[in-house]
Design a protein around this motif. Structure first.
Motif, PDB file in Angstrom:
ATOM      1  N   LYS A   1       5.982 -16.414   1.742  1.00  0.00           N
ATOM      2  CA  LYS A   1       6.421 -15.414   2.703  1.00  0.00           C
ATOM      3  C   LYS A   1       5.653 -15.532   4.024  1.00  0.00           C
ATOM      4  O   LYS A   1       6.232 -15.486   5.109  1.00  0.00           O
ATOM      5  CB  LYS A   1       6.242 -14.011   2.112  1.00  0.00           C
ATOM      6  CG  LYS A   1       7.205 -13.717   0.972  1.00  0.00           C
ATOM      7  CD  LYS A   1       6.799 -12.494   0.169  1.00  0.00           C
ATOM      8  CE  LYS A   1       6.974 -11.220   0.949  1.00  0.00           C
ATOM      9  NZ  LYS A   1       6.777 -10.026   0.089  1.00  0.00           N
ATOM     10  N   ILE A   2       4.334 -15.677   3.944  1.00  0.00           N
ATOM     11  CA  ILE A   2       3.518 -15.678   5.160  1.00  0.00           C
ATOM     12  C   ILE A   2       3.731 -16.939   5.980  1.00  0.00           C
ATOM     13  O   ILE A   2       3.889 -16.880   7.206  1.00  0.00           O
ATOM     14  CB  ILE A   2       2.023 -15.511   4.812  1.00  0.00           C
ATOM     15  CG1 ILE A   2       1.769 -14.102   4.263  1.00  0.00           C
ATOM     16  CG2 ILE A   2       1.155 -15.756   6.044  1.00  0.00           C
ATOM     17  CD1 ILE A   2       0.330 -13.851   3.858  1.00  0.00           C
ATOM     18  N   TRP A   3       3.735 -18.098   5.325  1.00  0.00           N
ATOM     19  CA  TRP A   3       3.786 -19.360   6.076  1.00  0.00           C
ATOM     20  C   TRP A   3       5.131 -20.053   6.025  1.00  0.00           C
ATOM     21  O   TRP A   3       5.316 -21.093   6.667  1.00  0.00           O
ATOM     22  CB  TRP A   3       2.672 -20.291   5.598  1.00  0.00           C
ATOM     23  CG  TRP A   3       1.320 -19.699   5.884  1.00  0.00           C
ATOM     24  CD1 TRP A   3       0.816 -19.347   7.107  1.00  0.00           C
ATOM     25  CD2 TRP A   3       0.323 -19.351   4.929  1.00  0.00           C
ATOM     26  NE1 TRP A   3      -0.431 -18.802   6.972  1.00  0.00           N
ATOM     27  CE2 TRP A   3      -0.768 -18.787   5.641  1.00  0.00           C
ATOM     28  CE3 TRP A   3       0.220 -19.449   3.551  1.00  0.00           C
ATOM     29  CZ2 TRP A   3      -1.914 -18.340   5.017  1.00  0.00           C
ATOM     30  CZ3 TRP A   3      -0.924 -19.000   2.930  1.00  0.00           C
ATOM     31  CH2 TRP A   3      -1.982 -18.451   3.665  1.00  0.00           C
ATOM     32  N   GLY A   4       6.069 -19.544   5.258  1.00  0.00           N
ATOM     33  CA  GLY A   4       7.401 -20.134   5.244  1.00  0.00           C
ATOM     34  C   GLY A   4       7.434 -21.530   4.674  1.00  0.00           C
ATOM     35  O   GLY A   4       8.256 -22.362   5.081  1.00  0.00           O
ATOM     36  N   ALA A   5       6.555 -21.818   3.720  1.00  0.00           N
ATOM     37  CA  ALA A   5       6.485 -23.156   3.137  1.00  0.00           C
ATOM     38  C   ALA A   5       6.083 -23.045   1.675  1.00  0.00           C
ATOM     39  O   ALA A   5       5.459 -22.066   1.257  1.00  0.00           O
ATOM     40  CB  ALA A   5       5.477 -24.027   3.891  1.00  0.00           C
ATOM     41  N   GLU A   6       6.443 -24.051   0.902  1.00  0.00           N
ATOM     42  CA  GLU A   6       6.017 -24.095  -0.488  1.00  0.00           C
ATOM     43  C   GLU A   6       4.512 -24.364  -0.550  1.00  0.00           C
ATOM     44  O   GLU A   6       3.968 -25.090   0.289  1.00  0.00           O
ATOM     45  CB  GLU A   6       6.769 -25.197  -1.241  1.00  0.00           C
ATOM     46  CG  GLU A   6       8.228 -24.874  -1.495  1.00  0.00           C
ATOM     47  CD  GLU A   6       8.399 -23.632  -2.369  1.00  0.00           C
ATOM     48  OE1 GLU A   6       7.661 -23.501  -3.379  1.00  0.00           O
ATOM     49  OE2 GLU A   6       9.253 -22.793  -2.035  1.00  0.00           O
ATOM     50  N   PRO A   7       3.806 -23.785  -1.529  1.00  0.00           N
ATOM     51  CA  PRO A   7       2.348 -23.997  -1.631  1.00  0.00           C
ATOM     52  C   PRO A   7       1.955 -25.465  -1.689  1.00  0.00           C
ATOM     53  O   PRO A   7       0.895 -25.856  -1.191  1.00  0.00           O
ATOM     54  CB  PRO A   7       1.990 -23.273  -2.934  1.00  0.00           C
ATOM     55  CG  PRO A   7       3.046 -22.226  -3.090  1.00  0.00           C
ATOM     56  CD  PRO A   7       4.305 -22.836  -2.538  1.00  0.00           C
ATOM     57  N   GLU A   8       2.826 -26.301  -2.300  1.00  0.00           N
ATOM     58  CA  GLU A   8       2.529 -27.741  -2.394  1.00  0.00           C
ATOM     59  C   GLU A   8       2.617 -28.432  -1.038  1.00  0.00           C
ATOM     60  O   GLU A   8       2.067 -29.526  -0.865  1.00  0.00           O
ATOM     61  CB  GLU A   8       3.502 -28.421  -3.369  1.00  0.00           C
ATOM     62  CG  GLU A   8       3.347 -27.980  -4.821  1.00  0.00           C
ATOM     63  CD  GLU A   8       3.986 -26.625  -5.103  1.00  0.00           C
ATOM     64  OE1 GLU A   8       3.748 -26.079  -6.205  1.00  0.00           O
ATOM     65  OE2 GLU A   8       4.730 -26.114  -4.232  1.00  0.00           O
ATOM     66  N   GLU A   9       3.307 -27.816  -0.077  1.00  0.00           N
ATOM     67  CA  GLU A   9       3.450 -28.399   1.260  1.00  0.00           C
ATOM     68  C   GLU A   9       2.278 -28.063   2.174  1.00  0.00           C
ATOM     69  O   GLU A   9       2.146 -28.651   3.249  1.00  0.00           O
ATOM     70  CB  GLU A   9       4.741 -27.897   1.912  1.00  0.00           C
ATOM     71  CG  GLU A   9       6.018 -28.272   1.183  1.00  0.00           C
ATOM     72  CD  GLU A   9       7.232 -27.593   1.792  1.00  0.00           C
ATOM     73  OE1 GLU A   9       7.080 -26.874   2.802  1.00  0.00           O
ATOM     74  OE2 GLU A   9       8.338 -27.770   1.258  1.00  0.00           O
ATOM     75  N   LEU A  10       1.455 -27.111   1.747  1.00  0.00           N
ATOM     76  CA  LEU A  10       0.355 -26.640   2.590  1.00  0.00           C
ATOM     77  C   LEU A  10      -0.934 -27.395   2.286  1.00  0.00           C
ATOM     78  O   LEU A  10      -1.216 -27.746   1.134  1.00  0.00           O
ATOM     79  CB  LEU A  10       0.139 -25.136   2.385  1.00  0.00           C
ATOM     80  CG  LEU A  10       1.320 -24.242   2.767  1.00  0.00           C
ATOM     81  CD1 LEU A  10       1.065 -22.808   2.323  1.00  0.00           C
ATOM     82  CD2 LEU A  10       1.559 -24.296   4.273  1.00  0.00           C
ATOM     83  N   SER A  11      -1.723 -27.602   3.316  1.00  0.00           N
ATOM     84  CA  SER A  11      -2.979 -28.332   3.182  1.00  0.00           C
ATOM     85  C   SER A  11      -3.992 -27.566   2.333  1.00  0.00           C
ATOM     86  O   SER A  11      -4.011 -26.327   2.305  1.00  0.00           O
ATOM     87  CB  SER A  11      -3.568 -28.580   4.575  1.00  0.00           C
ATOM     88  OG  SER A  11      -4.895 -29.033   4.496  1.00  0.00           O
ATOM     89  N   ALA A  12      -4.860 -28.316   1.668  1.00  0.00           N
ATOM     90  CA  ALA A  12      -5.949 -27.695   0.910  1.00  0.00           C
ATOM     91  C   ALA A  12      -6.859 -26.890   1.828  1.00  0.00           C
ATOM     92  O   ALA A  12      -7.508 -25.929   1.390  1.00  0.00           O
ATOM     93  CB  ALA A  12      -6.746 -28.776   0.186  1.00  0.00           C
ATOM     94  N   ILE A  13      -6.904 -27.264   3.111  1.00  0.00           N
ATOM     95  CA  ILE A  13      -7.741 -26.537   4.072  1.00  0.00           C
ATOM     96  C   ILE A  13      -7.279 -25.089   4.185  1.00  0.00           C
ATOM     97  O   ILE A  13      -8.076 -24.183   4.384  1.00  0.00           O
ATOM     98  CB  ILE A  13      -7.708 -27.237   5.442  1.00  0.00           C
ATOM     99  CG1 ILE A  13      -8.243 -28.665   5.318  1.00  0.00           C
ATOM    100  CG2 ILE A  13      -8.519 -26.466   6.476  1.00  0.00           C
ATOM    101  CD1 ILE A  13      -8.042 -29.517   6.550  1.00  0.00           C
TER     102      ILE A  13
END
Length: 487
Positions: free
Chosen positions: A175-187
């Protein structure tokens, strides 16, 4: 007898000081203007496109009430010297308030910050058993890292297990970033999730127990006249000490002139061009790149497309009742609810005015141009009303007004590889003579207001009689990389 006299320090003539033009009047911008003038390091002109300072941390008046751009708090983690300056410029208007929020988790409300007794009595049994199983499994299994590219998903799943990720962090991230968790950086996980392990989570729980509570735990600071009062007070103090604060002026271009800069700004039909010995920008770094002449090289400009910010719709509903709930904020990680957070400003400032009404602020992350962004105020108000009813918080009466603010640059999105794209822009800015980019937007950071002010003070510390100390600024930049968002 000879009198012993101290030699007075030499105060430079104002006309001999370098001219720093600061772009943007959020906390970082006004903090830099304040500190530069207090230290006598520079002549300062601050340019802000809006009619008031504060940026995304500002406040405004609506329906007889002072409202913020979303939910904001000043955290006790603030640097003590900066906190003392905030107290001074606010002249007694900084309130010490208890945290009193709620998270809706699997259909049940849990106090936030987390409290052991609340978890014991209210937590969904399935969630509790799942979390306990994940904790035991995490302690018993090898700590050998999972092969593959690290991501927001892999870091949190490995640290907190399936249950917390599935029911809280992952749906909230979508919801917050509009992306799947796997698409987001570990940072994203390391800088945005303060309780990113079971050990940290347990320490947060224990901080609510008498005898284990560290100073400031479960509390926050908040100005009597809205969160924007912090920026307003810094700007007023900077102006009083000689800074030129230009409100309602939009920067249309910055052009390099040797080692200096020519800054163009417009207000209505009027245009000004100002000379700047130093150009300090708190604007989104992508915006700065697009308005600079000569422009960045093709590689840097191409990279700017991968440096993306999440937008935010702030939907304000005014109700004809003195208070909606006793809670300052409600959090909605559940997928079935569109909004992510609801705040009630009157509960932050402990004011009972206006007596006959209260205003709620619902946060709905989106992207400019998407279906939500294009909706009317009435349509967005209807979404919020339906979300609250679905969450067991029906409105006690029909809203007397619905008002929407649209923020294009709310959160940075840390997709895989974003750091290489940001580094290309950051390197370009660092190579420009006497150009500095800092603050949340300038450094593409999730940081809190106290972090932004820390950046402003650090930048001011680096400017001395011999120019700007890039080595010292590099040390500060390494410090900033350790910032973790407080919520």
């Amino acid at each position: 007898m000879k009198e012993a006299r101290e030699k007075s320090p030499t105060v430079p003539d104002a006309n001999e000081l370098p001219h720093v033009v600061v772009l943007g009047g959020g906390p970082a911008g006004v903090g830099a203007a304040f500190q530069l003038r207090r230290l006598g390091r520079a002549r300062v002109t601050l340019i802000e496109a809006n009619p008031a300072v504060g940026g995304n941390s500002g406040s405004f008046d609506h329906a007889g009430q002072r409202l913020d751009y979303g939910s904001h708090r000043l955290h006790p983690a603030c640097d003590p010297a900066i906190l003392e300056d905030i107290r001074t410029v606010l002249a007694g208007d900084l309130l010490d308030r208890p945290r009193h929020g709620r998270i809706r988790l699997r259909g049940r409300w849990i106090h936030f910050p987390l409290k052991p007794i609340d978890l014991l009595l209210r937590l969904d049994p399935g969630f509790a058993l799942g979390t306990m199983h994940d904790m035991i499994r995490r302690r018993s299994k090898s700590t050998k890292p999972t092969p593959g590219i690290e991501s927001f998903a892999s870091v949190l799943h490995g640290s907190l297990g399936e249950t917390i990720c599935r029911d809280f962090y992952f749906p909230y991230a979508r919801k917050i970033w509009g992306a799947e968790p796997e698409e987001l950086s570990a940072i994203q996980a390391r800088r945005r999730v303060s309780a990113g392990s079971f050990g940290k989570l347990l320490r947060k729980l224990m901080s609510a127990v008498p005898g284990f509570k560290p100073p400031g735990s479960g509390r926050f600071f908040y100005p009597r006249r809205g969160f924007g009062q912090i920026s307003e007070a810094f700007a007023a103090a900077a102006s009083k000490s000689g800074a030129d604060i230009m409100l309602g002026w939009r920067v249309t271009g910055v052009e390099r002139d040797g080692d200096a800069w020519a800054v163009r700004a417009e207000s209505g039909a009027e245009t000004r061009t100002m000379h700047a010995d130093y150009l300090w920008s708190t604007l989104p770094i992508t915006m700065l790149a697009r308005m600079t002449t000569p422009p960045p090289d093709e590689k840097s400009m191409a990279a700017s497309g991968a440096v993306q910010y999440r937008a935010m719709l702030l939907v304000y509903l005014t109700l004809p009742v003195p208070q909606f709930t006793e809670f300052d904020a409600h959090y909605f990680p559940e997928r079935a609810v569109t909004i992510t957070r609801l705040s009630e400003p009157k509960n932050y400032s402990a004011l009972d005015e206006p007596h006959e009404s209260t205003t709620l602020c619902a946060e709905l992350p989106c992207a400019p141009g998407d279906a939500y962004w294009e909706m009317s105020d009435a349509q967005l108000g209807a979404i919020v009303v339906a979300d609250l009813a679905r969450s067991g918080l029906p409105l006690p009466a029909e809203a007397t007004s619905v008002y929407v603010k649209r923020l294009r640059f709310a959160y940075p999105i840390y997709r895989h590889g974003y750091e290489r794209a940001f580094a290309a822009l950051d390197d370009w800015a660092s190579e420009q003579p006497n150009m500095l980019t800092f603050g949340r937007q300038g450094l593409f950071a999730h940081d809190n207001t106290h972090h932004a002010l820390r950046m402003a003070y650090a930048a001011s510390d680096c400017l001395g009689a011999d120019g700007f100390d890039l080595g010292k600024w590099g040390e500060y930049r390494r410090e900033f990389e350790g910032h973790v968002v407080e919520d």
